[in-house]
Write an enzyme that holds these catalytic residues in place. Sequence first.
Site, mmCIF file in Angstrom:
data_model
loop_
_atom_site.group_PDB
_atom_site.id
_atom_site.type_symbol
_atom_site.label_atom_id
_atom_site.label_comp_id
_atom_site.label_asym_id
_atom_site.label_seq_id
_atom_site.Cartn_x
_atom_site.Cartn_y
_atom_site.Cartn_z
ATOM 1 N N THR A 1 55.083 -32.440 -105.355
ATOM 2 C CA THR A 1 54.585 -33.041 -106.590
ATOM 3 C C THR A 1 53.370 -33.894 -106.236
ATOM 4 O O THR A 1 53.492 -34.893 -105.531
ATOM 5 C CB THR A 1 55.663 -33.914 -107.260
ATOM 6 O OG1 THR A 1 56.769 -33.072 -107.623
ATOM 7 C CG2 THR A 1 55.115 -34.592 -108.508
ATOM 8 N N LYS B 1 54.809 -30.825 -114.437
ATOM 9 C CA LYS B 1 55.767 -31.694 -113.735
ATOM 10 C C LYS B 1 55.628 -33.141 -114.214
ATOM 11 O O LYS B 1 56.617 -33.878 -114.307
ATOM 12 C CB LYS B 1 55.542 -31.607 -112.222
ATOM 13 C CG LYS B 1 56.487 -32.485 -111.379
ATOM 14 C CD LYS B 1 57.949 -32.100 -111.565
ATOM 15 C CE LYS B 1 58.899 -33.007 -110.767
ATOM 16 N NZ LYS B 1 58.921 -32.734 -109.340
ATOM 17 N N LYS C 1 56.187 -42.877 -107.496
ATOM 18 C CA LYS C 1 55.026 -42.097 -107.074
ATOM 19 C C LYS C 1 54.654 -41.090 -108.152
ATOM 20 O O LYS C 1 53.481 -40.977 -108.545
ATOM 21 C CB LYS C 1 55.332 -41.380 -105.748
ATOM 22 C CG LYS C 1 54.166 -40.588 -105.160
ATOM 23 C CD LYS C 1 54.178 -39.106 -105.543
ATOM 24 C CE LYS C 1 55.303 -38.364 -104.859
ATOM 25 N NZ LYS C 1 55.239 -36.892 -105.134
#
Length: 294
Positions: A98, A173, A241
């Site tokens: 990701t 995502k 994150k």
Amino acid sequence: MSVRVAFLGLGVMGYPMAGHLQNAGYQVTVYNRTTSKAEKWASEYQGSFAATPKAAVTDCDFVFMCVGNDDDLRSVIYGDDGVLAGIKSGAVLVDHTTTSAKVAREVAQEAQLQGVEFLDAPVSGGQAGAENGVLTIMVGGQTSTFEKAQPVMAAFARFSQLIGEVGAGQLCKMVNQICIAGVVQGLAEGLHFAKQAGLDGEKVIETIAKGAAGSWQMENRYKTMLAGEYEFGFAVDWMRKDLGIALDEARSNGSNLALTALVDQYYADVQALGGNRFDTSSLLARLDAIHDKK
């Protein structure tokens, strides 16, 4: 001739994903920054390991990566011992990390210069999904490239979807993480409210989960949340994150992510409580801590 595959990054996701590829009959070579983990994987799955990304990808038809963040991705891609120093023209490079959409487009451009096809392909399903081979993959790239990679990714995925051009997988995502953040905060507040109201949390959830309030988070996390146990999935550090990436993208595309920004700060509060490695359902721990201070 058997299909040769490399897998770079053997964390809680990559380790079992690479194992599913080996078990599916692919000839897999792995690389991990900590070599001892690569050695362990090779022993467990009767595969091969290499000391550098370059060595791992040599002569491979497909190269999969699942590392930590943008900087980690660049560290395995570039340099004299990086992926691009060893990958052959015509290979397919798939990144399951990701990351930002920006780095996905950057890597795709560099790969294209060497005749290498690229997909950004972040996953959802967590550690359990990786171990059970039932991940969901959201993909950015060319249709022809996706069609080549999809049968290989099926070794560890239940569902994969081409969303759009390179970068679209990462953007999807971000949507995934935005939605999860709001759902988990709502669940945490609901359980907190039930507790303060003197209700039996188990009975409450068993009842409302059958209606419109039901969710994956509710079904899979309410018992551990009620027990104050937060060691069952995606860590707060990693969620922050991911939410940081989404918030950065929102600033550039003009999205209003007020709730996401708020929940990100709530996760910062969990980190301040020492919960960096707690799973994302630990938003309830924050509410409990606030109550205990009163």
